[in-house]
Scaffold this motif. Structure first.
Motif, PDB file in Angstrom:
ATOM      1  N   ASN A  84       0.829  -1.216   0.000  1.00 47.99           N
ATOM      2  CA  ASN A  84       0.000   0.000   0.000  1.00 47.99           C
ATOM      3  C   ASN A  84       0.862   1.264   0.000  1.00 47.99           C
ATOM      4  N   LEU A 126      -1.035   4.503  -1.677  1.00 46.31           N
ATOM      5  CA  LEU A 126      -2.375   4.567  -1.108  1.00 46.31           C
ATOM      6  C   LEU A 126      -2.334   5.121   0.309  1.00 46.31           C
ATOM      7  N   GLU A 127      -1.173   5.004   0.950  1.00 40.72           N
ATOM      8  CA  GLU A 127      -0.987   5.695   2.229  1.00 40.72           C
ATOM      9  C   GLU A 127       0.471   6.106   2.357  1.00 40.72           C
ATOM     10  N   GLU A 148      -1.854  15.100  -2.429  1.00 39.58           N
ATOM     11  CA  GLU A 148      -2.740  13.998  -2.806  1.00 39.58           C
ATOM     12  C   GLU A 148      -2.955  13.954  -4.311  1.00 39.58           C
ATOM     13  N   GLN A 149      -3.113  15.141  -4.889  1.00 40.45           N
ATOM     14  CA  GLN A 149      -3.363  15.239  -6.324  1.00 40.45           C
ATOM     15  C   GLN A 149      -2.199  14.655  -7.135  1.00 40.45           C
ATOM     16  N   THR A 194      -1.966  10.963  -6.772  1.00 40.99           N
ATOM     17  CA  THR A 194      -3.014  10.315  -7.565  1.00 40.99           C
ATOM     18  C   THR A 194      -2.590  10.202  -9.025  1.00 40.99           C
ATOM     19  N   ARG A 222       0.155   7.597  -9.343  1.00 39.01           N
ATOM     20  CA  ARG A 222      -0.420   6.263  -9.188  1.00 39.01           C
ATOM     21  C   ARG A 222      -1.177   5.853 -10.448  1.00 39.01           C
ATOM     22  N   GLY A 223      -2.002   6.772 -10.922  1.00 43.19           N
ATOM     23  CA  GLY A 223      -2.811   6.466 -12.097  1.00 43.19           C
ATOM     24  C   GLY A 223      -1.958   6.180 -13.324  1.00 43.19           C
ATOM     25  N   PHE A 258      -3.165  -2.164  -9.953  1.00 39.81           N
ATOM     26  CA  PHE A 258      -3.354  -3.013  -8.773  1.00 39.81           C
ATOM     27  C   PHE A 258      -4.151  -4.266  -9.114  1.00 39.81           C
ATOM     28  N   PRO A 265      -9.704   2.482 -15.596  1.00 33.80           N
ATOM     29  CA  PRO A 265      -8.500   3.301 -15.398  1.00 33.80           C
ATOM     30  C   PRO A 265      -8.309   4.311 -16.528  1.00 33.80           C
ATOM     31  N   ILE A 280     -10.829   7.108 -16.125  1.00 29.26           N
ATOM     32  CA  ILE A 280     -10.371   8.020 -15.070  1.00 29.26           C
ATOM     33  C   ILE A 280      -9.263   8.925 -15.613  1.00 29.26           C
TER      34      ILE A 280
END
Ligand SMILES: Nc1ncnc2c1ncn2[C@@H]1O[C@H](COP(=O)(O)OP(=O)(O)OP(=O)(O)O)[C@@H](O)[C@H]1O
Ligand SMILES: [Mg+2]
Lengths: 244, 407
Positions: A63, A68-69, A88-89, A92, A95-96, A101, A121, A124
């Motif tokens: 994670n 994710l954290e 966070e942005q 994200t 990650r994207g 996952f 995905p 998004i």
């Protein structure tokens, strides 16, 4: 104890961890450190197993790597980019763009069809599905052998089928890294082998690095390398080339 | 063909709503009902109020100028209409310098029409019948802009000259006369004249139909012994709720007694205001209830969708976009509920307007829907939907994706 310099020396690292720590319940009487300083790398295209007893911190580490954290301390780079200080942005986006996952309980979106789950995905990332996204999704579902189930709602598929959809979904944006947390955990041996073979196939074909948490020593043995966690510490890192 | 064409937020919001069938249906029902109640009530009250005001102002000037001395006399009678027809014990007085005041009134902003009127008590006689009437000397071209007499005419035109007279249908019945017949008129002072009936009106008010007798100003002046004078000046204004302001300005400018329909009908006005207040109260409660309904359903939905939210986050959805998905659900529920609510209100209006009719079969209100009311209700529903979704949406955005995935 091998500091985790992968055997694929020379190849750049897709993940790099330095002194990574994670505590839960910070500031409360039940504060516990789950990961006690992890140093490890994963090279581009590497196919690696993450093993260790239950509660050793495998999911937690996954994670953290999956953004994710946040880690409590230490440094983590994904695709050459340090994650320190990213909001966070930005996390994200990172990650994207780079991470796919696959979870143990397949975690599909039950309200959507198999095809839509695989496209998600891309939807998004692009805001709306393009014709190209659809073509890719059809292709991936064909590759995992589910062409005839494209328009079924995710909940109507069997566990093995759902996990294959999940793999297709993880691959939909051709990420450089796939994180799989016990992807075969609740599947029978035969189906588990199929799923594992699929991951291996995509890894060879597309060069996506894979980090796979597994309790199955048979499957772990078929990976390029094994990283073992015991009580939140790196116990061993063995590779096919230089067995422990 | 197969690929979803909607942007991400719409796609997910709609799918979530569709998935929560029962909840979505219930909340849509709630919004529909709420919007329908608000639109229906607002429409009904707006129509009834305008009907009442129309009726009151249909036979009454918005603003009336009178001589000062009339104050004492007028204090006894409430509505201007009865004040006009009330037989006066005292000798009639003219408004001093009335031509100047007519001019002054015409120059006021917000004044549409000004009409000097010579009025006083008289008796209409025919055979053995004798009826007490109110004699009104007018200039038809001016007066028809105060009271829409043309629309009330049953026979003949609203025109007077010489010894012509226009009387109401009730008086005609009482005296047994019709157009072409003659009526003898005797004023309180004893002056009399034989008048020729050239028109009949029905103003929708039996009392006025029985009492009003229109003649030329000149004839009324001579019958009432008011040579060259007028007893009141009637005024029409653009905005009827502006009447008291216009009256105040005119009173200050002329020094005469100037009343507006708003003061002569203050009780009616207070009743209308009370009605508006209670309507607003009902509206506010309905809005609050609908908002709470949307909010609670979405809060439950956020908890139910915890896993999906975690998955979407893991696939690269920012917390802001998750928030957007839930705000959009609120907006969609509000929007669709507003559409069906306006539709339901329209249907209710059709049904109620056929059920509830006046004694003579005319609907009490029109089955029409005011676009302004419908649009504003829809706008409110949309805003309420979004606002109500704010708390659930923020909860969804704050949700820890790891928590959802571990479960
Ligand atoms: N949110 C949390 N709060 C407190 N403790 C947590 C939290 N999440 C995980 N832990 C603890 O961290 C430790 C590691 O958990 P983790 O899930 O990473 O183990 P794991 O190696 O994945 O185990 P398994 O093989 O059973 O999945 C466990 O002791 C667990 O109880
Ligand atoms: Mg685990």
């Amino acid at each position: 104890m091998t500091p985790a310099r992968s055997e694929a020396a020379g190849k750049p690292a897709i993940i790099s961890m330095r002194g990574l720590r994670k505590s839960y319940g910070i500031g409360t009487p039940v504060e516990t450190e789950v990961l006690h300083g992890i140093d490890a790398d994963l090279a581009e295209g590497e196919f690696c197993a993450l093993i260790g007893p239950s509660g050793s911190g495998k999911s937690t580490l996954l994670n953290l790597i999956g953004l994710l954290e946040p880690p409590t301390a230490g440094e983590l780079s994904v695709a050459g980019q340090s994650t320190k200080g990213l909001n966070e942005q930005a996390l994200t986006v990172l990650r994207g763009r780079h991470i796919g996952f696959v979870f143990q309980f397949h975690h599909l979106l039950p309200a959507f069809t198999a095809l839509e789950n695989v496209m998600m995905p891309a939807i998004i990332a692009h805001g709306v599905a393009t014709a190209q996204d659809e073509a890719v999704a059809h292709d991936l579902l064909a590759r995992v052998g589910l062409s005839s189930h494209e328009y079924k709602k995710a909940g109507q598929l069997s566990g093995g089928q759902q996990q294959r959809v999940a793999i297709a979904r993880a691959l939909s944006l051709s990420p450089r890294l796939i994180l799989a947390d016990e992807p075969t955990g609740n599947l029978d041996t035969h189906t588990a082998d199929d799923i594992f073979a699929l991951l291996r196939e995509f890894n060879r074909e597309r060069g996506s690095a894979c980090l796979i948490v597994t309790h199955d020593p048979r499957l772990a043995a078929r990976c390029d390398r094994r990283i073992e966690l015991v009580d939140g510490r790196l116990a061993a890192s063995t590779s096919v080339a230089e067995p422990a | 063909m197969a690929r979803p064409r909607l942007p991400f937020e719409f796609l997910v919001a709609l799918r979530f709503l569709r998935e929560g069938r029962m909840q979505t249906a219930l909340i849509l029902l709630g919004v529909t009902g709420g919007v329908a109640v608000i639109v229906f009530l607002s429409q009904l009250i707006a129509q009834l109020q305008s009907t009442i005001i129309d009726r009151v102002l249909g036979s009454q000037a918005h603003v009336v100028v009178r001589p000062l001395e009339e104050v004492n006399l007028r204090a006894r009678s409430d509505p201007a209409s009865t004040a006009v027809i009330e037989p006066r014990a005292q000798r009639l007085r003219s408004i001093d310098q009335w031509e100047a005041i007519v001019k002054l009134a015409e120059d006021q902003t917000g004044v549409v029409a000004v009409s000097p009127v010579v009025s006083g008590p008289a008796f209409a006689l025919r055979g053995r019948a004798s009826k007490s009437v109110a004699l009104l000397g007018i200039e038809p071209d001016r007066y028809r802009r105060i009271v829409k007499m043309d629309t009330y005419m049953v026979r003949g035109k609203f025109q007077v000259e010489g010894t012509n007279a226009i009387i109401g249908t009730e008086l005609a019945k009482d005296l047994g006369v019709t157009v072409g017949d003659k009526v003898f008129l005797r004023a309180a002072g004893g002056r009399d004249e034989l008048l020729q009936v050239t028109g009949l009106f029905d103003i929708g008010n039996k009392d006025l139909n029985r009492r009003w007798v229109f003649t030329t100003m000149k004839l009324a002046q001579s019958l009432l012994d008011l040579p060259g004078g007028v007893s009141n000046i009637d005024i029409t204004v653009t905005d009827i709720f502006d009447a008291s302001d216009v009256a105040a300005r005119l009173q200050a400018g002329s020094g005469m007694t100037v009343d507006s329909w708003m003061t002569t009908n203050s009780q009616l006005l207070a009743a209308l205001r009370n009605q508006s207040v209670s309507n607003n109260l009902i509206r506010s409660f309905v809005i609050i209830i609908v908002a709470l309904g949307i909010s609670s359903v979405l809060v439950v939905s956020v908890v139910q969708k915890q896993k999906e939210i975690g998955i979407l986050r893991a696939m690269g959805t920012s917390s802001n976009r998750i928030m957007g998905v839930f705000l959009l659900q609120g907006a969609l529920v509000g929007f669709v509920g507003a559409l069906s609510g306006v539709g339901l209100a329209w249907a209710l209006l059709q049904i109620f307007s056929t059920i509830y009719r006046t004694g003579d079969g005319a609907p009490i209100f029109e089955p029409q829907l005011d676009t302004g009311i419908a649009l504003s209700a829809a706008g409110i529903a949309l805003a309420v939907g979004v606002l109500a979704a704010l708390i659930p949406a923020r909860r969804a955005a704050k949700m820890d994706p790891v928590q959802a995935i571990r479960a």
